[in-house]
Design a protein around this motif. Structure first.
Motif, PDB file in Angstrom:
ATOM      1  N   ARG A 658       0.826  -1.207   0.000  1.00 27.16           N
ATOM      2  CA  ARG A 658       0.000   0.000   0.000  1.00 27.16           C
ATOM      3  C   ARG A 658       0.863   1.261   0.000  1.00 27.16           C
ATOM      4  O   ARG A 658       0.485   2.286  -0.556  1.00 27.16           O
ATOM      5  CB  ARG A 658      -0.892   0.031   1.240  1.00 27.16           C
ATOM      6  CG  ARG A 658      -1.946  -1.037   1.317  1.00 27.16           C
ATOM      7  CD  ARG A 658      -2.670  -0.931   2.651  1.00 27.16           C
ATOM      8  NE  ARG A 658      -3.365  -2.164   2.986  1.00 27.16           N
ATOM      9  CZ  ARG A 658      -3.770  -2.477   4.210  1.00 27.16           C
ATOM     10  NH1 ARG A 658      -3.553  -1.618   5.202  1.00 27.16           N
ATOM     11  NH2 ARG A 658      -4.389  -3.612   4.451  1.00 27.16           N
ATOM     12  N   ARG A 659       2.008   1.182   0.638  1.00 26.92           N
ATOM     13  CA  ARG A 659       2.857   2.366   0.787  1.00 26.92           C
ATOM     14  C   ARG A 659       3.426   2.843  -0.543  1.00 26.92           C
ATOM     15  O   ARG A 659       3.972   3.944  -0.620  1.00 26.92           O
ATOM     16  CB  ARG A 659       4.001   2.058   1.751  1.00 26.92           C
ATOM     17  CG  ARG A 659       3.527   1.652   3.135  1.00 26.92           C
ATOM     18  CD  ARG A 659       4.663   1.088   3.952  1.00 26.92           C
ATOM     19  NE  ARG A 659       4.198   0.550   5.237  1.00 26.92           N
ATOM     20  CZ  ARG A 659       4.853  -0.381   5.924  1.00 26.92           C
ATOM     21  NH1 ARG A 659       5.984  -0.873   5.457  1.00 26.92           N
ATOM     22  NH2 ARG A 659       4.379  -0.809   7.075  1.00 26.92           N
ATOM     23  N   SER A 660       3.343   2.013  -1.583  1.00 28.90           N
ATOM     24  CA  SER A 660       3.843   2.414  -2.895  1.00 28.90           C
ATOM     25  C   SER A 660       2.749   2.955  -3.803  1.00 28.90           C
ATOM     26  O   SER A 660       3.029   3.349  -4.934  1.00 28.90           O
ATOM     27  CB  SER A 660       4.520   1.219  -3.584  1.00 28.90           C
ATOM     28  OG  SER A 660       5.608   0.749  -2.834  1.00 28.90           O
ATOM     29  N   LEU A 661       1.511   2.959  -3.338  1.00 30.01           N
ATOM     30  CA  LEU A 661       0.417   3.442  -4.169  1.00 30.01           C
ATOM     31  C   LEU A 661       0.481   4.964  -4.275  1.00 30.01           C
ATOM     32  O   LEU A 661       0.686   5.664  -3.283  1.00 30.01           O
ATOM     33  CB  LEU A 661      -0.925   3.022  -3.574  1.00 30.01           C
ATOM     34  CG  LEU A 661      -1.214   1.520  -3.499  1.00 30.01           C
ATOM     35  CD1 LEU A 661      -2.589   1.288  -2.883  1.00 30.01           C
ATOM     36  CD2 LEU A 661      -1.115   0.868  -4.866  1.00 30.01           C
ATOM     37  N   PRO A 662       0.271   5.513  -5.468  1.00 25.56           N
ATOM     38  CA  PRO A 662       0.268   6.975  -5.614  1.00 25.56           C
ATOM     39  C   PRO A 662      -1.062   7.568  -5.176  1.00 25.56           C
ATOM     40  O   PRO A 662      -2.122   6.974  -5.373  1.00 25.56           O
ATOM     41  CB  PRO A 662       0.478   7.172  -7.120  1.00 25.56           C
ATOM     42  CG  PRO A 662      -0.096   5.937  -7.744  1.00 25.56           C
ATOM     43  CD  PRO A 662       0.132   4.820  -6.758  1.00 25.56           C
ATOM     44  N   LEU A 672      -7.132  13.964  -2.265  1.00 23.45           N
ATOM     45  CA  LEU A 672      -8.119  14.115  -3.333  1.00 23.45           C
ATOM     46  C   LEU A 672      -8.509  12.769  -3.930  1.00 23.45           C
ATOM     47  O   LEU A 672      -9.680  12.516  -4.194  1.00 23.45           O
ATOM     48  CB  LEU A 672      -7.562  15.009  -4.448  1.00 23.45           C
ATOM     49  CG  LEU A 672      -7.251  16.452  -4.106  1.00 23.45           C
ATOM     50  CD1 LEU A 672      -6.650  17.166  -5.310  1.00 23.45           C
ATOM     51  CD2 LEU A 672      -8.499  17.174  -3.621  1.00 23.45           C
ATOM     52  N   SER A 673      -7.507  11.901  -4.173  1.00 28.55           N
ATOM     53  CA  SER A 673      -7.814  10.647  -4.854  1.00 28.55           C
ATOM     54  C   SER A 673      -6.719   9.618  -4.603  1.00 28.55           C
ATOM     55  O   SER A 673      -5.543   9.966  -4.428  1.00 28.55           O
ATOM     56  CB  SER A 673      -7.949  10.883  -6.367  1.00 28.55           C
ATOM     57  OG  SER A 673      -8.097   9.667  -7.061  1.00 28.55           O
ATOM     58  N   ILE A 674      -7.139   8.351  -4.552  1.00 26.57           N
ATOM     59  CA  ILE A 674      -6.217   7.207  -4.606  1.00 26.57           C
ATOM     60  C   ILE A 674      -6.631   6.430  -5.844  1.00 26.57           C
ATOM     61  O   ILE A 674      -7.459   5.513  -5.778  1.00 26.57           O
ATOM     62  CB  ILE A 674      -6.296   6.337  -3.337  1.00 26.57           C
ATOM     63  CG1 ILE A 674      -6.160   7.202  -2.085  1.00 26.57           C
ATOM     64  CG2 ILE A 674      -5.200   5.270  -3.357  1.00 26.57           C
ATOM     65  CD1 ILE A 674      -6.321   6.421  -0.788  1.00 26.57           C
ATOM     66  N   PRO A 675      -6.109   6.778  -7.012  1.00 26.34           N
ATOM     67  CA  PRO A 675      -6.660   6.265  -8.275  1.00 26.34           C
ATOM     68  C   PRO A 675      -6.532   4.755  -8.450  1.00 26.34           C
ATOM     69  O   PRO A 675      -7.361   4.141  -9.120  1.00 26.34           O
ATOM     70  CB  PRO A 675      -5.849   7.018  -9.338  1.00 26.34           C
ATOM     71  CG  PRO A 675      -4.609   7.480  -8.645  1.00 26.34           C
ATOM     72  CD  PRO A 675      -5.000   7.723  -7.225  1.00 26.34           C
ATOM     73  N   GLY A 678      -9.628   3.359  -6.932  1.00 25.62           N
ATOM     74  CA  GLY A 678     -10.892   3.950  -7.355  1.00 25.62           C
ATOM     75  C   GLY A 678     -11.476   4.999  -6.441  1.00 25.62           C
ATOM     76  O   GLY A 678     -12.630   5.408  -6.634  1.00 25.62           O
ATOM     77  N   PHE A 679     -10.710   5.471  -5.448  1.00 25.39           N
ATOM     78  CA  PHE A 679     -11.261   6.480  -4.549  1.00 25.39           C
ATOM     79  C   PHE A 679     -11.000   7.882  -5.086  1.00 25.39           C
ATOM     80  O   PHE A 679      -9.901   8.189  -5.563  1.00 25.39           O
ATOM     81  CB  PHE A 679     -10.622   6.378  -3.156  1.00 25.39           C
ATOM     82  CG  PHE A 679     -10.990   7.529  -2.260  1.00 25.39           C
ATOM     83  CD1 PHE A 679     -12.238   7.593  -1.664  1.00 25.39           C
ATOM     84  CD2 PHE A 679     -10.101   8.576  -2.045  1.00 25.39           C
ATOM     85  CE1 PHE A 679     -12.586   8.668  -0.850  1.00 25.39           C
ATOM     86  CE2 PHE A 679     -10.435   9.652  -1.237  1.00 25.39           C
ATOM     87  CZ  PHE A 679     -11.693   9.694  -0.638  1.00 25.39           C
ATOM     88  N   LYS A 680     -12.030   8.747  -4.989  1.00 25.13           N
ATOM     89  CA  LYS A 680     -11.869  10.159  -5.288  1.00 25.13           C
ATOM     90  C   LYS A 680     -12.727  10.966  -4.320  1.00 25.13           C
ATOM     91  O   LYS A 680     -13.868  10.621  -4.010  1.00 25.13           O
ATOM     92  CB  LYS A 680     -12.214  10.485  -6.733  1.00 25.13           C
ATOM     93  CG  LYS A 680     -13.595  10.066  -7.194  1.00 25.13           C
ATOM     94  CD  LYS A 680     -13.762  10.393  -8.672  1.00 25.13           C
ATOM     95  CE  LYS A 680     -15.149   9.995  -9.168  1.00 25.13           C
ATOM     96  NZ  LYS A 680     -15.330  10.339 -10.594  1.00 25.13           N
ATOM     97  N   ARG A 681     -12.146  12.039  -3.840  1.00 26.14           N
ATOM     98  CA  ARG A 681     -12.776  12.863  -2.807  1.00 26.14           C
ATOM     99  C   ARG A 681     -13.962  13.654  -3.342  1.00 26.14           C
ATOM    100  O   ARG A 681     -14.885  13.994  -2.615  1.00 26.14           O
ATOM    101  CB  ARG A 681     -11.714  13.832  -2.247  1.00 26.14           C
ATOM    102  CG  ARG A 681     -12.198  14.797  -1.175  1.00 26.14           C
ATOM    103  CD  ARG A 681     -12.503  14.066   0.107  1.00 26.14           C
ATOM    104  NE  ARG A 681     -12.736  14.967   1.223  1.00 26.14           N
ATOM    105  CZ  ARG A 681     -13.855  15.638   1.449  1.00 26.14           C
ATOM    106  NH1 ARG A 681     -14.847  15.545   0.601  1.00 26.14           N
ATOM    107  NH2 ARG A 681     -13.986  16.394   2.518  1.00 26.14           N
ATOM    108  N   CYS A 682     -13.925  13.907  -4.664  1.00 28.23           N
ATOM    109  CA  CYS A 682     -14.941  14.773  -5.251  1.00 28.23           C
ATOM    110  C   CYS A 682     -15.452  14.160  -6.549  1.00 28.23           C
ATOM    111  O   CYS A 682     -14.661  13.650  -7.348  1.00 28.23           O
ATOM    112  CB  CYS A 682     -14.330  16.150  -5.512  1.00 28.23           C
ATOM    113  SG  CYS A 682     -15.442  17.285  -6.363  1.00 28.23           S
ATOM    114  N   PRO A 683     -16.723  14.180  -6.817  1.00 25.67           N
ATOM    115  CA  PRO A 683     -17.264  13.594  -8.045  1.00 25.67           C
ATOM    116  C   PRO A 683     -16.850  14.337  -9.308  1.00 25.67           C
ATOM    117  O   PRO A 683     -16.996  13.809 -10.408  1.00 25.67           O
ATOM    118  CB  PRO A 683     -18.780  13.662  -7.836  1.00 25.67           C
ATOM    119  CG  PRO A 683     -18.986  14.752  -6.841  1.00 25.67           C
ATOM    120  CD  PRO A 683     -17.801  14.703  -5.935  1.00 25.67           C
TER     121      PRO A 683
END
Length: 705
Positions: A658-662, A672-675, A678-683
């Motif tokens: 996980r520590r290598s994820l951008p 804002l996002s963990i692409p 699939g996570f994004k803070r704003c639609p």
């Protein structure tokens, strides 16, 4: 371009053939013709061009060389209709290569298919002359060499190096010039949609490299020398685009079985002029010292036995490479989306794999995960061997920019390999400026892959069995075992040891090398300057493996299953009015690695989402605030759902990986996002993250025939 050219008035023949297949008598220049050039007075009078030899050819000798050259090109998977480039310095090596390549293009059965352009140049061939720009007269010399190559019907391009500080670092001239030269080759080939580069390295170069590496304590894999074919991958990420792969170019060395003497002979018999580089006489450089020492050992026995040792090393290298490729295909799983690897120890069965093969196997995996092409040597290599041979795996280990640990739920039968968060340079971010279109990349992909496939189909027939290879036992030196196996005689053994001893004596590690090492390996800031901030619609390359883009949408549907709730982002200004937006007015994002605080923040959002100081957003109008209020619940529901899904995905990813994820954050460092999950803070955000390492697993295709 050669540095300071001495152009001889008679043909040189100071070297002796290192090959037995095409050994010839020392060449003599036939009917030398004076060849004068009017040079500016500023040019040193010590520079002379070689004689213009008679253009009358010996048909038997030339035909023999051409046939041998054509066979080597076929072994590389090349056909005359393929587009190729040639690295040209103007010396006898590259001039002979130009002559042989031009003949291969135009004299074969496919000559009509190749043809010539309207201006008389042979189609599908380009000579690349690199002007290093280190001397005042280098540009003029480049044009003189270019005129000679064009006389053979080969179109030329002169490419000039641009140095960061005007010239290479002091004390590293040859190394930096070589690196810059290949960078120029890569760029020129890409510009002209050429995928194959011919280099004029020959048998004498292999002998020099053998002694050089022997003096630096290289093992059998290093002593195998230069590959016959190998892929070179571009370090310039702007040369390819999203959705494409970095195929690089294929380097082919078709003259490795030719001696320098034969190349002189080819130039003379074909009437080609060449140039000599006076820096080749400078004993400051290790290769020059070794070359001169080898020239003093001119007996046929020594030369043939030395080449015999090199050939034995190359057979061993081919065998080890094949074993490693098989092990990778069977025992390694790459989790592309997240950039880590899993090694199955039960399938690998490390107790049955020799040390040399297992060390190479582990190095290939670590180099791929870390994207650092550095050898793993000494105590680190021994510790890695011990670690991977310990089954079941119960501890963690950090080496070569990677973190190794037991894979979750594997009971130590599998090893997870991911980037180490403490590794220098692992947080590098580079902005991307793609310019190649999809049609060009499709052309690249089809032809290069077919060339490599054809080359593999040929080379696979020559991979030896374990019974046919030597030097697998790393405890004994290569030359000692070669003497035991009667590959070399006692006298050759003593001469090689003498060469090794003399070179070790000359070799001194300079203090500036240590300084350079520290400067190259210092930890770089993720965002070193405002110029590295990622703007909407732009792309960046993160950690040499993740291609990341993001943008804002003018109209956004909020959440699946909602009542078609649309958020107006303000037209051209793209001012996001979403109640959960954290992008800010500067419209930029930063990229960093995921941290434990991001996990905790997701957990908080999944339970109790908040608008976080909404009243302080004075930039929003009263009508917009009313719109946000009406759709508040939908936004919060969407945010909560996105965080919950992200947590579920993260639970499936090992903690170390996980520590290598951008992650994307705003200028205040807020998530804002963990692409990748699939996570994004704003639609209003559309973020793409593609795992696309610069160098593939295994380092790409190479052949040591």
């Amino acid at each position: 371009m050669a540095r300071g050219l001495i152009l001889t008035t008679q043909a040189r023949a100071t070297t002796t053939s290192f090959t037995t297949r095409l050994s010839v008598a020392k060449p003599k220049c036939k009917n030398p013709l004076p060849y004068r050039l009017h040079l500016p007075s500023r040019v040193s009078s010590t520079r002379f061009f070689c004689c213009k030899c008679s253009v009358s050819q010996d048909p038997i000798v030339i035909t023999e060389y051409k046939q041998s050259f054509s066979q080597r090109m076929a072994m590389a998977g090349l056909k005359p209709h393929h587009r190729i480039a040639i690295g040209v310095s103007g010396g006898p090596d590259s001039m002979a290569l130009c002559f042989l390549t031009a003949g291969w293009k135009t004299d074969g059965a496919d000559a009509n298919a190749v043809g010539k352009s309207d201006d008389g140049f042979i189609n599908g061939i380009l000579g690349v002359i690199v002007d290093h720009g280190l001397r005042e007269e280098s540009n003029e010399e480049a044009h003189i060499v270019s005129s000679r190559v064009t006389e053979m019907g080969i179109r030329c391009e002169i490419a000039k190096c641009s140095w960061l500080d005007g010239r290479p670092k002091q004390g590293h001239l040859l190394e930096e010039a070589r690196e810059k030269r290949y960078e120029v080759f890569q760029n020129v080939c890409t510009k002209h949609q050429i995928e194959v580069l011919l280099i004029a390295h020959h048998a004498d170069d292999q002998a020099e490299l053998f002694i050089l590496r022997l003096s630096r304590n290289s093992g059998v894999l290093g002593l195998a020398g230069m590959a016959f074919t190998s892929q070179m991958f571009s370090k310039s990420t702007h040369l390819y685009r999203e959705g494409s792969k970095n195929k690089g170019i294929l380097i082919v060395r078709p003259l490795l079985h030719f001696s320098k003497e034969i190349l002189y002979k080819i130039c003379q018999e074909s009437g080609q002029d060449w140039v000599e580089d006076p820096t080749n006489q400078n004993t400051v450089y290790a290769r020059n010292r070794i070359r001169m020492s080898l020239g003093n050992l001119s007996s046929y026995t020594f030369q043939s036995e030395l080449q015999g040792v090199i050939s034995a090393c190359r057979r061993t290298r081919a065998y080890v490479d094949q074993i490693c490729n098989n092990l990778i295909n069977q025992a390694v799983s790459i989790i592309d989306q997240h950039g880590y690897a899993i090694v199955d120890l039960e399938i690998l069965n490390p107790s049955k794999v020799t040390d040399i093969c297992l060390s190479k196997f582990v190095a290939l995996i670590l180099q791929y995960v870390s994207q650092r092409n550095r050898p793993i040597r000494g105590s680190t290599s021994k510790l890695l061997l011990h670690y991977i041979r310990t089954v079941p795996c119960k501890t963690s280990f950090t080496a070569a920019g990677c973190y190794l640990c037991p894979a979750p739920r594997s009971r130590g039968t599998k090893i997870l390999v991911c980037c180490s968060v403490d590794c220098p340079l692992n947080s590098k971010m580079e902005l991307i400026y793609p310019f190649l279109n999809g049609e060009q990349k499709q052309y690249f992909r089809n032809e290069l892959e077919q060339i490599i496939a054809d080359g593999k189909s040929y080379s696979n027939h020559f991979v030896p069995d374990a019974s046919d290879v030597h030097f697998l036992d790393a405890s004994e030196s290569v030359i000692s075992e070669a003497k035991t196996l009667n590959i070399i005689s006692e006298s050759t053994y003593r001469d090689i040891l003498l060469l090794k001893r003399d070179e070790i004596k000359h070799f001194k590690l300079k203090a500036e090398d240590k300084v350079d090492y520290k400067s190259k390996n210092k930890v770089e800031s993720i965002i070193a300057s405002p110029s590295e901030l990622l703007q909407p619609g732009k792309a960046c390359y993160f950690m040499n493996r993740f291609w990341i883009t993001w943008k804002l949408s003018n109209h956004v549907s909020v959440g699946e299953g909602t009542e078609n709730c649309v958020v107006d982002l303000g037209g051209e200004t793209q001012e996001c009015h979403s109640c959960s937006c954290r992008i800010g007015h500067d419209k930029v994002a930063e990229v960093r690695r995921m941290s434990e605080s991001d996990w905790l923040y997701l957990a908080k959002l999944s339970k109790c989402p908040s608008l976080d100081n909404l009243q302080q957003q004075k930039v929003l109008s009263s009508s917009t605030m009313e719109q946000i209020s009406e759709k508040r619940s939908l936004h919060l529901e969407n945010l909560e759902l996105s965080a919950q899904k992200a947590l579920e995905v993260l639970k499936l990813i090992p903690v170390a990986a996980r520590r290598s994820l951008p992650v994307l954050v705003n200028h205040q460092g807020l998530l804002l996002s963990i692409p990748s999950i699939g996570f994004k803070r704003c639609p209003c955000l559309t973020v793409s993250c593609e795992f696309k390492p610069l160098v593939p697993l295994g380092g790409g295709h190479s052949s040591f025939m």
